[in-house]
Design a protein around this motif. Structure first.
Motif, PDB file in Angstrom:
ATOM      1  N   ALA A 253       0.813  -1.219   0.000  1.00  0.00           N
ATOM      2  CA  ALA A 253       0.000   0.000   0.000  1.00  0.00           C
ATOM      3  C   ALA A 253       0.848   1.272   0.000  1.00  0.00           C
ATOM      4  N   ALA A 254       0.407   2.241  -0.816  1.00  0.00           N
ATOM      5  CA  ALA A 254       1.064   3.544  -0.887  1.00  0.00           C
ATOM      6  C   ALA A 254       0.686   4.394   0.318  1.00  0.00           C
ATOM      7  N   THR A 255       1.534   5.352   0.629  1.00  0.00           N
ATOM      8  CA  THR A 255       1.220   6.371   1.636  1.00  0.00           C
ATOM      9  C   THR A 255       0.334   7.430   0.981  1.00  0.00           C
ATOM     10  N   PRO A 256      -0.803   7.790   1.592  1.00  0.00           N
ATOM     11  CA  PRO A 256      -1.725   8.760   0.956  1.00  0.00           C
ATOM     12  C   PRO A 256      -1.043  10.070   0.593  1.00  0.00           C
ATOM     13  N   ASN A 257      -1.526  10.668  -0.499  1.00  0.00           N
ATOM     14  CA  ASN A 257      -1.002  11.960  -0.949  1.00  0.00           C
ATOM     15  C   ASN A 257      -1.361  13.058   0.038  1.00  0.00           C
ATOM     16  N   PRO A 258      -0.473  14.008   0.266  1.00  0.00           N
ATOM     17  CA  PRO A 258      -0.895  15.209   1.000  1.00  0.00           C
ATOM     18  C   PRO A 258      -1.875  15.974   0.113  1.00  0.00           C
ATOM     19  N   ASP A 259      -3.012  16.327   0.679  1.00  0.00           N
ATOM     20  CA  ASP A 259      -4.038  16.986  -0.142  1.00  0.00           C
ATOM     21  C   ASP A 259      -4.740  18.079   0.650  1.00  0.00           C
ATOM     22  N   PRO A 260      -3.988  19.061   1.149  1.00  0.00           N
ATOM     23  CA  PRO A 260      -4.600  20.096   1.986  1.00  0.00           C
ATOM     24  C   PRO A 260      -5.612  20.963   1.244  1.00  0.00           C
ATOM     25  N   LEU A 261      -5.503  21.031  -0.086  1.00  0.00           N
ATOM     26  CA  LEU A 261      -6.426  21.847  -0.876  1.00  0.00           C
ATOM     27  C   LEU A 261      -7.629  21.047  -1.360  1.00  0.00           C
ATOM     28  N   GLY A 262      -7.648  19.746  -1.097  1.00  0.00           N
ATOM     29  CA  GLY A 262      -8.775  18.911  -1.512  1.00  0.00           C
ATOM     30  C   GLY A 262      -8.925  18.791  -3.015  1.00  0.00           C
ATOM     31  N   ARG A 263      -7.829  18.806  -3.752  1.00  0.00           N
ATOM     32  CA  ARG A 263      -7.888  18.788  -5.214  1.00  0.00           C
ATOM     33  C   ARG A 263      -7.292  17.525  -5.816  1.00  0.00           C
ATOM     34  N   ARG A 264      -6.400  16.873  -5.108  1.00  0.00           N
ATOM     35  CA  ARG A 264      -5.715  15.710  -5.683  1.00  0.00           C
ATOM     36  C   ARG A 264      -6.493  14.420  -5.492  1.00  0.00           C
ATOM     37  N   GLY A 265      -6.980  14.197  -4.302  1.00  0.00           N
ATOM     38  CA  GLY A 265      -7.710  12.974  -4.012  1.00  0.00           C
ATOM     39  C   GLY A 265      -6.782  11.807  -3.716  1.00  0.00           C
ATOM     40  N   ASN A 266      -7.368  10.803  -3.084  1.00  0.00           N
ATOM     41  CA  ASN A 266      -6.696   9.528  -2.818  1.00  0.00           C
ATOM     42  C   ASN A 266      -7.680   8.404  -3.118  1.00  0.00           C
ATOM     43  N   ASN A 267      -8.151   8.379  -4.359  1.00  0.00           N
ATOM     44  CA  ASN A 267      -9.195   7.430  -4.730  1.00  0.00           C
ATOM     45  C   ASN A 267      -8.614   6.055  -5.053  1.00  0.00           C
ATOM     46  N   GLY A 268      -9.399   5.026  -4.736  1.00  0.00           N
ATOM     47  CA  GLY A 268      -8.984   3.663  -5.033  1.00  0.00           C
ATOM     48  C   GLY A 268      -7.846   3.219  -4.138  1.00  0.00           C
ATOM     49  N   ASN A 269      -7.196   2.133  -4.534  1.00  0.00           N
ATOM     50  CA  ASN A 269      -6.034   1.608  -3.827  1.00  0.00           C
ATOM     51  C   ASN A 269      -4.797   1.842  -4.683  1.00  0.00           C
ATOM     52  N   ASN A 270      -3.765   2.376  -4.066  1.00  0.00           N
ATOM     53  CA  ASN A 270      -2.539   2.664  -4.795  1.00  0.00           C
ATOM     54  C   ASN A 270      -1.370   1.882  -4.205  1.00  0.00           C
ATOM     55  N   VAL A 271      -0.422   1.549  -5.073  1.00  0.00           N
ATOM     56  CA  VAL A 271       0.730   0.732  -4.701  1.00  0.00           C
ATOM     57  C   VAL A 271       1.959   1.615  -4.591  1.00  0.00           C
ATOM     58  N   CYS A 272       2.798   1.341  -3.606  1.00  0.00           N
ATOM     59  CA  CYS A 272       4.073   2.048  -3.487  1.00  0.00           C
ATOM     60  C   CYS A 272       5.123   1.310  -4.313  1.00  0.00           C
ATOM     61  N   PRO A 273       5.634   1.940  -5.374  1.00  0.00           N
ATOM     62  CA  PRO A 273       6.635   1.245  -6.190  1.00  0.00           C
ATOM     63  C   PRO A 273       7.982   1.094  -5.500  1.00  0.00           C
ATOM     64  N   SER A 274       8.167   1.787  -4.355  1.00  0.00           N
ATOM     65  CA  SER A 274       9.439   1.713  -3.644  1.00  0.00           C
ATOM     66  C   SER A 274       9.499   0.520  -2.695  1.00  0.00           C
ATOM     67  N   LYS A 275       8.356  -0.043  -2.363  1.00  0.00           N
ATOM     68  CA  LYS A 275       8.341  -1.201  -1.473  1.00  0.00           C
ATOM     69  C   LYS A 275       8.794  -2.456  -2.233  1.00  0.00           C
ATOM     70  N   PRO A 276       9.403  -3.413  -1.542  1.00  0.00           N
ATOM     71  CA  PRO A 276       9.842  -4.641  -2.218  1.00  0.00           C
ATOM     72  C   PRO A 276       8.677  -5.312  -2.956  1.00  0.00           C
ATOM     73  N   GLY A 277       8.848  -5.525  -4.244  1.00  0.00           N
ATOM     74  CA  GLY A 277       7.805  -6.164  -5.055  1.00  0.00           C
ATOM     75  C   GLY A 277       6.796  -5.200  -5.635  1.00  0.00           C
ATOM     76  N   GLY A 278       6.827  -3.916  -5.235  1.00  0.00           N
ATOM     77  CA  GLY A 278       5.824  -2.965  -5.697  1.00  0.00           C
ATOM     78  C   GLY A 278       5.917  -2.692  -7.193  1.00  0.00           C
ATOM     79  N   THR A 279       7.114  -2.364  -7.659  1.00  0.00           N
ATOM     80  CA  THR A 279       7.301  -2.078  -9.083  1.00  0.00           C
ATOM     81  C   THR A 279       6.966  -3.305  -9.928  1.00  0.00           C
ATOM     82  N   GLU A 280       7.416  -4.461  -9.484  1.00  0.00           N
ATOM     83  CA  GLU A 280       7.159  -5.705 -10.231  1.00  0.00           C
ATOM     84  C   GLU A 280       5.664  -5.977 -10.327  1.00  0.00           C
ATOM     85  N   TYR A 281       4.951  -5.720  -9.235  1.00  0.00           N
ATOM     86  CA  TYR A 281       3.501  -5.948  -9.228  1.00  0.00           C
ATOM     87  C   TYR A 281       2.787  -5.005 -10.208  1.00  0.00           C
TER      88      TYR A 281
END
Length: 604
Positions: A253-281
């Protein structure tokens, strides 16, 4: 001798001025609909030119037989939908002749008339398609009568990439509509000048590739691609840089985006490519998708950073450059194994929102010799266009494209009350970017924003076109040119009240009353075929529902608004009609949260 020379010079100057003015007059004639007279005068001339009851279509032998058959059927279907003109008669009142001139550029075309003949010439099959669109859109239709176009001249698009994004998710119209409706709609967009379609694989709605809906989505996407290719469109995908399926992989699981302006969102499930196996997945999901898609060679790949997407862990932040670019480059390398010619569009949606130095870092990325895998930069925002690409050179000197948000602005559910015409909004936003961009991809969640698509298609085609003429073409073609003033007033009234409500939480009761009056009067005057066509129905329903819902919005809390709306029998009937037009769920069973975002707020 000097006396003669003076007279000779004067004579030459007079001839020059006369020739210049004659050319200007011819230019005016040749751009009759575009910029020389107003639509009311054009429509008057159109009606005075007389009804045509029979017409023949002749296509040059140099046009490929299969394409000639397609383009002939497009003309016949569209004219027959709107009039009773007899086609392909042996003794027609006019002949429409289509041919290709290889000396012209592929998208360029010309239209000229004379001796009971209208000649459409283009540099390629795509240009011939656009010429047919111009002929159809500038002809007149009234009470099943047909008045052939008076438009003459040459036309070449000012934007090269005139795309549309079909958001094929949330069980919206694009995802669930019958094939014949989708095919017809894509043809319509091609006739307005669109030359590319990108879609999305709705990973946000699916459990995995084994989900029962997964293959259905692939089949619908194949149909969209098939239709688009037939009308000379490029096709492609939007991939979110690190999105995951509905069932999350917590260990990735990715760390949620900072979104103080409420414009970016954190919709769905996101993967952290830096975690072991993340990029491969992430790469395995992309590869599995391409294998499922089969032998399609997609022309375009648009990569997406935020909303769905993003990670704010120490190794990925700021995401727009540090985490996003490396994973996107790897995705590009993989995708180009399937088609080395794939053109990559890097989206910067919500870069520096808030300020994190993402645009500057992207420039440095290119300055350091990286980014050769990127063909286009895409930029846009919820409101005004981002300042950085307007005030600076584009990173990497890449062509810039925009992403107009034509679906959601200030309305929830999107399209839930019928058409959402916002022509003046998009015309004004276009003024900010028209000298910077080479086209773009409006973000579309369905057919309810059809008029917005058409406005943007014409701005892409001619960056300096007048909005009045776009509305004239749309109203004259899709409704009835003799009711131009009434329908234009209806469209502008709906937009004015909507804009005032979004910005000021106010609406004008007089405009509200007038819109309903205009809608009812026009509805009673239109032919049965026109009034029952979905484009008029969704506009009519919007006027009707606005009349009901604005007073409720004004008097009720948000909590009780939907209850009050669903207690009104007229509102319920109107929303039920929209559900059928959209092919939405008859009863929203809650199985897909996002479906409620694209469906009328109809309760059980």
């Amino acid at each position: 001798m000097k006396f003669i020379d003076k007279h000779l010079i004067v004579t030459i100057l007079v001839l020059f001025v006369f020739t210049f003015l004659s050319c200007k007059q011819k230019e005016k004639k040749n751009n009759l609909f575009w910029d020389s007279i107003d639509p009311a005068e054009y429509f008057e001339n159109l009606q005075n030119s007389g009804e045509i009851k029979s017409m023949k279509i002749v296509i040059d032998d140099h046009v490929d037989n299969r394409f000639a058959s397609l383009i002939s059927s497009l003309i016949k279907d569209r004219i027959s939908d709107r009039s009773d003109v007899v086609l392909d008669t042996p003794s027609p009142q006019i002949t429409v002749s289509l041919s290709i001139d290889p000396k012209m550029s592929p998208d360029q075309y010309s239209i000229f008339s004379g001796n009971k003949k209208i000649t459409l010439t283009a540099g390629g099959e795509s240009g011939l398609l656009y010429a047919v669109g111009r002929f159809l859109h500038t002809s007149g239709y009234h009470n099943r009568k047909f008045y052939p176009s008076l438009w003459e001249g040459n036309s070449t698009p000012t934007s090269s990439l005139r795309g549309i994004y079909f958001a094929t998710h949330f069980f919206n119209w694009y995802q669930v509509a019958p094939y014949h409706e989708v095919e017809h709609y894509i043809e319509d967009l091609a006739l307005w000048g669109y030359n590319a379609i990108v879609v999305v694989y709705p990973i946000i709605n699916l459990d995995s590739f084994q989900d029962p809906e997964a293959d259905k989505v692939i089949q619908q996407m194949r149909k969209i691609f098939d239709c688009a290719k037939k009308v000379k469109m490029e096709v492609g995908m939007i991939f979110v840089g690190n999105a995951d399926f509905k069932i999350p992989r917590k260990e990735l699981a990715a760390t949620p985006n900072p979104d103080p302006l409420g414009r970016r969102g954190n919709n769905g499930n996101n993967v952290c490519p830096s975690k072991p196996g993340g990029t491969e997945y992430i790469l395995k999901n992309v590869d599995d998708f391409y294998k499922k898609l089969g032998d399609y060679k997609l022309d375009l790949l648009c990569l997406w950073p935020y909303d769905e997407g993003g990670c704010a862990c120490a190794n990925c932040y700021p995401w727009g450059v540090k985490g996003y670019l490396p994973i996107c480059e790897k995705i590009t390398t993989l995708v180009r194994r399937y088609n080395p010619e794939t053109k990559v569009i890097l989206s910067t949606w919500m870069y520096d929102t808030p300020e994190e130095g993402e645009w500057v870092a992207l420039k440095e990325y290119f300055d350091n010799g990286k980014g050769n895998w990127i063909n286009y930069i895409m930029a846009d925002a919820h409101e005004d266009f981002p300042r950085y690409p307007l005030e600076h050179s584009i990173p990497g000197n890449r062509p810039l494209v925009n992403f107009p948000e034509i679906s959601m602005w200030g309305l929830s559910p999107w399209g839930g009350y019928g058409a959402n015409p916002l022509p003046h909004r998009f015309f004004n936003l276009w003024k900010q970017v028209k000298d910077k961009v080479t086209g773009g991809f409006p973000y579309s969640e369905g057919i309810y924003e059809d008029i917005n698509k058409v406005v943007i298609s014409q701005l892409y085609w001619d960056k300096n076109i007048d909005l009045e003429n776009i509305l004239a073409m749309y109203i004259g073609y899709e409704y009835d040119f003799t009711y131009f003033d009434q329908i234009k007033a209806l469209i502008e009234g709906i937009e004015k009240n909507h804009t005032n409500w979004v910005l000021n939480r106010q609406y004008d009761r007089e405009i509200l009353n007038n819109c309903l009056k205009l809608a009812r009067e026009t509805d009673s005057a239109l032919t049965p075929e026109t009034k029952n066509f979905w484009r008029w129905r969704i506009l009519y329903i919007r006027a009707k529902l606005d009349y009901i819902r604005y007073p409720i919005l004004e008097s009720e809390t948000k909590k009780h608004y939907h209850e009050a709306l669903n207690s009104n029998p007229e509102a319920v009937d109107a929303m039920q009609k929209l559900v059928k037009i959209y092919h939405a769920m008859e009863i929203d069973d809650g199985s897909c949260l996002q479906h409620s975002w694209v469906r009328p707020p109809l309760r059980k």
